[in-house]
Motif scaffolding. Sequence first.
Motif, PDB file in Angstrom:
ATOM      1  N   PHE A  31     -26.391 -38.488  29.949  1.00  0.00           N
ATOM      2  CA  PHE A  31     -26.437 -39.016  28.592  1.00  0.00           C
ATOM      3  C   PHE A  31     -27.622 -38.429  27.822  1.00  0.00           C
ATOM      4  O   PHE A  31     -27.497 -38.050  26.644  1.00  0.00           O
ATOM      5  CB  PHE A  31     -26.530 -40.546  28.631  1.00  0.00           C
ATOM      6  CG  PHE A  31     -26.601 -41.180  27.275  1.00  0.00           C
ATOM      7  CD1 PHE A  31     -25.474 -41.288  26.483  1.00  0.00           C
ATOM      8  CD2 PHE A  31     -27.815 -41.656  26.794  1.00  0.00           C
ATOM      9  CE1 PHE A  31     -25.548 -41.867  25.230  1.00  0.00           C
ATOM     10  CE2 PHE A  31     -27.892 -42.222  25.535  1.00  0.00           C
ATOM     11  CZ  PHE A  31     -26.755 -42.337  24.756  1.00  0.00           C
ATOM     12  N   SER A  32     -28.770 -38.349  28.478  1.00  0.00           N
ATOM     13  CA  SER A  32     -29.964 -37.790  27.839  1.00  0.00           C
ATOM     14  C   SER A  32     -29.751 -36.327  27.461  1.00  0.00           C
ATOM     15  O   SER A  32     -30.140 -35.889  26.370  1.00  0.00           O
ATOM     16  CB  SER A  32     -31.176 -37.919  28.772  1.00  0.00           C
ATOM     17  OG  SER A  32     -31.441 -39.271  29.070  1.00  0.00           O
ATOM     18  N   LEU A  33     -29.131 -35.579  28.387  1.00  0.00           N
ATOM     19  CA  LEU A  33     -28.853 -34.167  28.108  1.00  0.00           C
ATOM     20  C   LEU A  33     -27.894 -34.029  26.929  1.00  0.00           C
ATOM     21  O   LEU A  33     -28.067 -33.160  26.050  1.00  0.00           O
ATOM     22  CB  LEU A  33     -28.261 -33.508  29.356  1.00  0.00           C
ATOM     23  CG  LEU A  33     -27.915 -32.010  29.228  1.00  0.00           C
ATOM     24  CD1 LEU A  33     -29.169 -31.212  28.903  1.00  0.00           C
ATOM     25  CD2 LEU A  33     -27.270 -31.511  30.515  1.00  0.00           C
ATOM     26  N   LEU A  34     -26.874 -34.934  26.905  1.00  0.00           N
ATOM     27  CA  LEU A  34     -25.914 -34.909  25.809  1.00  0.00           C
ATOM     28  C   LEU A  34     -26.598 -35.209  24.469  1.00  0.00           C
ATOM     29  O   LEU A  34     -26.322 -34.559  23.448  1.00  0.00           O
ATOM     30  CB  LEU A  34     -24.802 -35.920  26.071  1.00  0.00           C
ATOM     31  CG  LEU A  34     -23.668 -35.984  25.038  1.00  0.00           C
ATOM     32  CD1 LEU A  34     -22.960 -34.639  24.969  1.00  0.00           C
ATOM     33  CD2 LEU A  34     -22.677 -37.090  25.401  1.00  0.00           C
ATOM     34  N   VAL A  35     -27.503 -36.173  24.481  1.00  0.00           N
ATOM     35  CA  VAL A  35     -28.246 -36.514  23.268  1.00  0.00           C
ATOM     36  C   VAL A  35     -29.089 -35.319  22.801  1.00  0.00           C
ATOM     37  O   VAL A  35     -29.148 -35.002  21.602  1.00  0.00           O
ATOM     38  CB  VAL A  35     -29.151 -37.750  23.503  1.00  0.00           C
ATOM     39  CG1 VAL A  35     -30.117 -37.944  22.328  1.00  0.00           C
ATOM     40  CG2 VAL A  35     -28.308 -38.986  23.699  1.00  0.00           C
ATOM     41  N   ILE A  36     -29.718 -34.652  23.764  1.00  0.00           N
ATOM     42  CA  ILE A  36     -30.554 -33.486  23.422  1.00  0.00           C
ATOM     43  C   ILE A  36     -29.691 -32.381  22.812  1.00  0.00           C
ATOM     44  O   ILE A  36     -30.058 -31.769  21.803  1.00  0.00           O
ATOM     45  CB  ILE A  36     -31.288 -32.972  24.676  1.00  0.00           C
ATOM     46  CG1 ILE A  36     -32.345 -33.998  25.124  1.00  0.00           C
ATOM     47  CG2 ILE A  36     -31.957 -31.619  24.386  1.00  0.00           C
ATOM     48  CD1 ILE A  36     -32.990 -33.654  26.448  1.00  0.00           C
ATOM     49  N   VAL A  37     -28.498 -32.119  23.449  1.00  0.00           N
ATOM     50  CA  VAL A  37     -27.603 -31.078  22.948  1.00  0.00           C
ATOM     51  C   VAL A  37     -27.132 -31.400  21.535  1.00  0.00           C
ATOM     52  O   VAL A  37     -27.136 -30.536  20.639  1.00  0.00           O
ATOM     53  CB  VAL A  37     -26.395 -30.902  23.892  1.00  0.00           C
ATOM     54  CG1 VAL A  37     -25.338 -29.999  23.249  1.00  0.00           C
ATOM     55  CG2 VAL A  37     -26.840 -30.325  25.229  1.00  0.00           C
ATOM     56  N   PHE A  42     -27.395 -30.536  15.577  1.00  0.00           N
ATOM     57  CA  PHE A  42     -27.615 -30.954  14.196  1.00  0.00           C
ATOM     58  C   PHE A  42     -28.857 -30.301  13.596  1.00  0.00           C
ATOM     59  O   PHE A  42     -28.887 -29.974  12.405  1.00  0.00           O
ATOM     60  CB  PHE A  42     -27.705 -32.479  14.103  1.00  0.00           C
ATOM     61  CG  PHE A  42     -26.372 -33.155  14.169  1.00  0.00           C
ATOM     62  CD1 PHE A  42     -25.494 -33.069  13.100  1.00  0.00           C
ATOM     63  CD2 PHE A  42     -25.981 -33.863  15.295  1.00  0.00           C
ATOM     64  CE1 PHE A  42     -24.247 -33.683  13.135  1.00  0.00           C
ATOM     65  CE2 PHE A  42     -24.747 -34.476  15.349  1.00  0.00           C
ATOM     66  CZ  PHE A  42     -23.867 -34.392  14.275  1.00  0.00           C
ATOM     67  N   ILE A  43     -29.873 -30.097  14.433  1.00  0.00           N
ATOM     68  CA  ILE A  43     -31.063 -29.393  13.946  1.00  0.00           C
ATOM     69  C   ILE A  43     -30.705 -27.955  13.576  1.00  0.00           C
ATOM     70  O   ILE A  43     -31.130 -27.440  12.536  1.00  0.00           O
ATOM     71  CB  ILE A  43     -32.180 -29.416  15.013  1.00  0.00           C
ATOM     72  CG1 ILE A  43     -32.727 -30.839  15.173  1.00  0.00           C
ATOM     73  CG2 ILE A  43     -33.314 -28.458  14.631  1.00  0.00           C
ATOM     74  CD1 ILE A  43     -33.736 -30.978  16.289  1.00  0.00           C
ATOM     75  N   SER A  44     -29.899 -27.300  14.437  1.00  0.00           N
ATOM     76  CA  SER A  44     -29.489 -25.916  14.159  1.00  0.00           C
ATOM     77  C   SER A  44     -28.653 -25.840  12.886  1.00  0.00           C
ATOM     78  O   SER A  44     -28.834 -24.938  12.061  1.00  0.00           O
ATOM     79  CB  SER A  44     -28.677 -25.365  15.336  1.00  0.00           C
ATOM     80  OG  SER A  44     -29.443 -25.353  16.519  1.00  0.00           O
ATOM     81  N   VAL A  45     -27.720 -26.802  12.727  1.00  0.00           N
ATOM     82  CA  VAL A  45     -26.897 -26.836  11.521  1.00  0.00           C
ATOM     83  C   VAL A  45     -27.761 -27.010  10.283  1.00  0.00           C
ATOM     84  O   VAL A  45     -27.573 -26.349   9.260  1.00  0.00           O
ATOM     85  CB  VAL A  45     -25.841 -27.966  11.609  1.00  0.00           C
ATOM     86  CG1 VAL A  45     -25.163 -28.173  10.256  1.00  0.00           C
ATOM     87  CG2 VAL A  45     -24.813 -27.644  12.680  1.00  0.00           C
ATOM     88  N   ALA A  46     -28.746 -27.917  10.378  1.00  0.00           N
ATOM     89  CA  ALA A  46     -29.636 -28.174   9.248  1.00  0.00           C
ATOM     90  C   ALA A  46     -30.460 -26.932   8.907  1.00  0.00           C
ATOM     91  O   ALA A  46     -30.632 -26.586   7.736  1.00  0.00           O
ATOM     92  CB  ALA A  46     -30.557 -29.344   9.559  1.00  0.00           C
ATOM     93  N   VAL A  47     -30.943 -26.250   9.965  1.00  0.00           N
ATOM     94  CA  VAL A  47     -31.742 -25.041   9.744  1.00  0.00           C
ATOM     95  C   VAL A  47     -30.881 -23.955   9.104  1.00  0.00           C
ATOM     96  O   VAL A  47     -31.304 -23.285   8.146  1.00  0.00           O
ATOM     97  CB  VAL A  47     -32.343 -24.539  11.076  1.00  0.00           C
ATOM     98  CG1 VAL A  47     -32.960 -23.155  10.885  1.00  0.00           C
ATOM     99  CG2 VAL A  47     -33.402 -25.519  11.581  1.00  0.00           C
ATOM    100  N   LEU A  48     -29.646 -23.772   9.636  1.00  0.00           N
ATOM    101  CA  LEU A  48     -28.755 -22.762   9.082  1.00  0.00           C
ATOM    102  C   LEU A  48     -28.366 -23.089   7.640  1.00  0.00           C
ATOM    103  O   LEU A  48     -28.282 -22.204   6.791  1.00  0.00           O
ATOM    104  CB  LEU A  48     -27.498 -22.642   9.948  1.00  0.00           C
ATOM    105  CG  LEU A  48     -27.692 -22.015  11.339  1.00  0.00           C
ATOM    106  CD1 LEU A  48     -26.396 -22.090  12.143  1.00  0.00           C
ATOM    107  CD2 LEU A  48     -28.158 -20.572  11.217  1.00  0.00           C
ATOM    108  N   GLU A  49     -28.130 -24.383   7.384  1.00  0.00           N
ATOM    109  CA  GLU A  49     -27.748 -24.792   6.033  1.00  0.00           C
ATOM    110  C   GLU A  49     -28.894 -24.559   5.060  1.00  0.00           C
ATOM    111  O   GLU A  49     -28.689 -24.073   3.941  1.00  0.00           O
ATOM    112  CB  GLU A  49     -27.352 -26.273   6.029  1.00  0.00           C
ATOM    113  CG  GLU A  49     -26.735 -26.751   4.734  1.00  0.00           C
ATOM    114  CD  GLU A  49     -25.419 -26.076   4.434  1.00  0.00           C
ATOM    115  OE1 GLU A  49     -25.086 -25.967   3.228  1.00  0.00           O
ATOM    116  OE2 GLU A  49     -24.735 -25.647   5.379  1.00  0.00           O
TER     117      GLU A  49
END
Length: 315
Positions: A31-37, A42-49
């Motif tokens: 679950f923790s790994l899934l949360v990190i992924v 979302f961080i990558s999407v935000a950075v790309l956007e």
Amino acid sequence: MNIFSVIKNWSTRLYKVNYFTQRNTLLIRVFSLLVIVITLYFISVAVLENGKKSNVNSTINSLKATLNNSHNSIKDIWLQGSFEDAKIWASDPEFLKNTAVLLQAPETPNALAQVTAREEIRAYFGDRLTHLGNLSFFVISPDFINLVSSRDEDVGMVHLMVEGDTNPLEKVFNGYNQFIHPFISKVVLLDKNGNLVNDYPIMFIVIPIKDAHGKIIAALSLRLDPFDDFSAIMRASRIGVSGETYLVNKAGILISDSRFLDQLNGAGILDNERHSMLHVEIRDPGLNLLTSFNPEQTNKELPYTFALEQVLKGT
């Protein structure tokens, strides 16, 4: 219950506890790994956007800067300079005297041909026609008749800009300078190389001629070469390797010369033309014409480009 039974029961309980503990620990880790992924996604999407918005804003700012620079170069530098030169020439006392003599003659080719002031005006402009790419001149009466011109066949005729309901000379005789953007000539003209050419693009600047008292007595029209400084300014105003700044008229037709003549001919937009000015409509083919071609769809059936459509709508 003997000691062995007790030990067995406790071993079973410990095993179960350890099993559930390990399973819960594994679930927590997954679950923790899934949360990190998901967080990283979302961080990558935000950075790309943000990067995309930054690139779009940067491109828009570059386009606006290019637009402003091109507009200022054409209007405030090149065109204003051309008007100032024409104003100086039209205010020369000797030129004004000869113009006044021509205005007194009958406005017919034969009568105007007999006025010696005509040749004096031609001599006056002979040394000035090459300045700023001037190709010919006209002195026009308030009746829109050519009193004198670089060509004999123009004298005594209505100026070629007067056609139908369109008459930019009316504004000139009301005191306004006029720039007539490129259009196709209906008469055979000499190009800048001295060759007679059909359907040659021409453009003019026209200013009022005023006497010593400030009264408008005639108009001075100068024919300019649209392939000279006018198009050179547009070719110099570009972004990157493939970017191009161009001018279009209200009909969506290119009125500056493109530097991509080979590509326009290769894409079938031009039919082996020597230039693109007044031969290209700014329309959206919906595909890459350098790699694809739809011969069944004519250019007239295509929509204007989105940007041009907005401009023509006034939005």
